[in-house]
Motif scaffolding. Structure first.
Motif, PDB file in Angstrom:
ATOM      1  N   ILE A  20       4.967   0.815   5.740  1.00  0.00           N
ATOM      2  CA  ILE A  20       5.520   1.961   5.211  1.00  0.00           C
ATOM      3  C   ILE A  20       5.493   1.625   4.055  1.00  0.00           C
ATOM      4  O   ILE A  20       4.415   0.557   3.875  1.00  0.00           O
ATOM      5  N   TRP A  21       5.476   1.989   2.750  1.00  0.00           N
ATOM      6  CA  TRP A  21       5.206   2.053   1.729  1.00  0.00           C
ATOM      7  C   TRP A  21       3.919   1.485   0.912  1.00  0.00           C
ATOM      8  O   TRP A  21       4.187   0.842   0.621  1.00  0.00           O
ATOM      9  N   SER A  36       0.372  -2.114   2.221  1.00  0.00           N
ATOM     10  CA  SER A  36       0.977  -2.174   3.414  1.00  0.00           C
ATOM     11  C   SER A  36       2.774  -3.315   3.244  1.00  0.00           C
ATOM     12  O   SER A  36       2.352  -3.923   4.018  1.00  0.00           O
ATOM     13  N   SER A  37       3.434  -2.525   3.445  1.00  0.00           N
ATOM     14  CA  SER A  37       5.077  -2.576   3.528  1.00  0.00           C
ATOM     15  C   SER A  37       4.524  -2.866   4.857  1.00  0.00           C
ATOM     16  O   SER A  37       4.958  -2.200   5.825  1.00  0.00           O
ATOM     17  N   ALA A  65       9.138  -3.971   0.742  1.00  0.00           N
ATOM     18  CA  ALA A  65       9.906  -3.073   0.134  1.00  0.00           C
ATOM     19  C   ALA A  65       8.906  -2.319  -1.397  1.00  0.00           C
ATOM     20  O   ALA A  65       9.549  -3.141  -2.055  1.00  0.00           O
ATOM     21  N   GLU A  66       7.602  -2.827  -1.400  1.00  0.00           N
ATOM     22  CA  GLU A  66       6.601  -2.657  -2.818  1.00  0.00           C
ATOM     23  C   GLU A  66       6.817  -3.547  -3.678  1.00  0.00           C
ATOM     24  O   GLU A  66       6.953  -3.861  -4.475  1.00  0.00           O
TER      25      GLU A  66
END
Length: 219
Positions: A20-21, A36-37, A65-66
């Protein structure tokens, strides 16, 4: 990519976690390094797309979380800075690596900031929790990051002091310098925020390639 997402699918990250992210950096020949997280765990993943071929996922120990940043220099170096240190237990630290082959291999990680423990409250530390960003001044990497009071378990104190710090290896013997805090940025204490923010934080750094200036912005 002509909307051809199937042809440009890097595949799942190792294990059962979801990727994600995403974030990415692109050089002058359209090579892409991206990170990527993951949904859970204490690590994130980096991959490279060059000539239509993915280099494969590489794992880095760090927060989610980035809490990492990528950027290319004009000469083709790519820098990666992240929060969480080199080991999974390094909460509130900042680490940096660099690549000269578009992210296929990296230098040995360097810890550029180590969280400062609270001498009176065991488990409380002073360091970044979400905001970190990397860019280049010529061919020298520069990193900005936030710092504030938190616990090593990830809770934080939005009403306490915070600051913005700048790192460059040739500046101040490689020790991060405070460039913004309550001494030069008047603010009203910020209470009760729900998005992991302090009074000042989330810095980003940009460069003017024509005039050799760096610009830092933060909330």
């Amino acid at each position: 990519f002509e909307y051809s997402f199937t042809n440009y699918d890097p595949g799942n990250v190792p294990g059962a976690a979801q990727a994600i992210w995403p974030l990415l950096a692109i050089n002058s020949t359209d090579d892409i390094v991206f990170a990527s997280s993951i949904n859970g765990g204490d690590s994130f993943y980096v991959n490279t797309l060059s000539g239509g071929v993915f280099g494969g996922w590489q794992v880095f120990n760090g927060d989610q979380a980035e809490t990492h940043s990528l950027n290319f220099s004009a000469g083709g170096k790519v820098g990666l800075a992240w929060i969480g240190g080199i080991a999974a237990t390094d909460a509130g630290d900042v680490s940096f690596v660099e690549s000269t082959d578009n992210g296929l291999t990296w230098t040995t990680p360097v810890k550029i900031f180590e969280a400062i423990p609270d001498p009176t409250v065991p488990g409380d530390i002073y360091g970044p929790i979400r905001g970190v960003n990397v860019n280049y001044f010529g061919e020298e990497a520069c990193v900005v990051f936030e710092a504030g009071w938190q616990t090593d378990a990830g809770n934080y104190y939005p009403g306490r002091e915070s600051d913005i710090r700048f790192w460059r290896q040739s500046l101040n013997s490689g020790i991060p310098t405070v460039i913004a805090d309550s001494n030069n940025v008047p603010f009203y204490p910020n209470y009760g925020v729900a998005d992991v923010m302090w009074n000042i934080g989330r810095p980003v750094i940009g460069r003017s390639e024509m005039h050799d200036y760096l610009f830092v912005a933060f909330q």
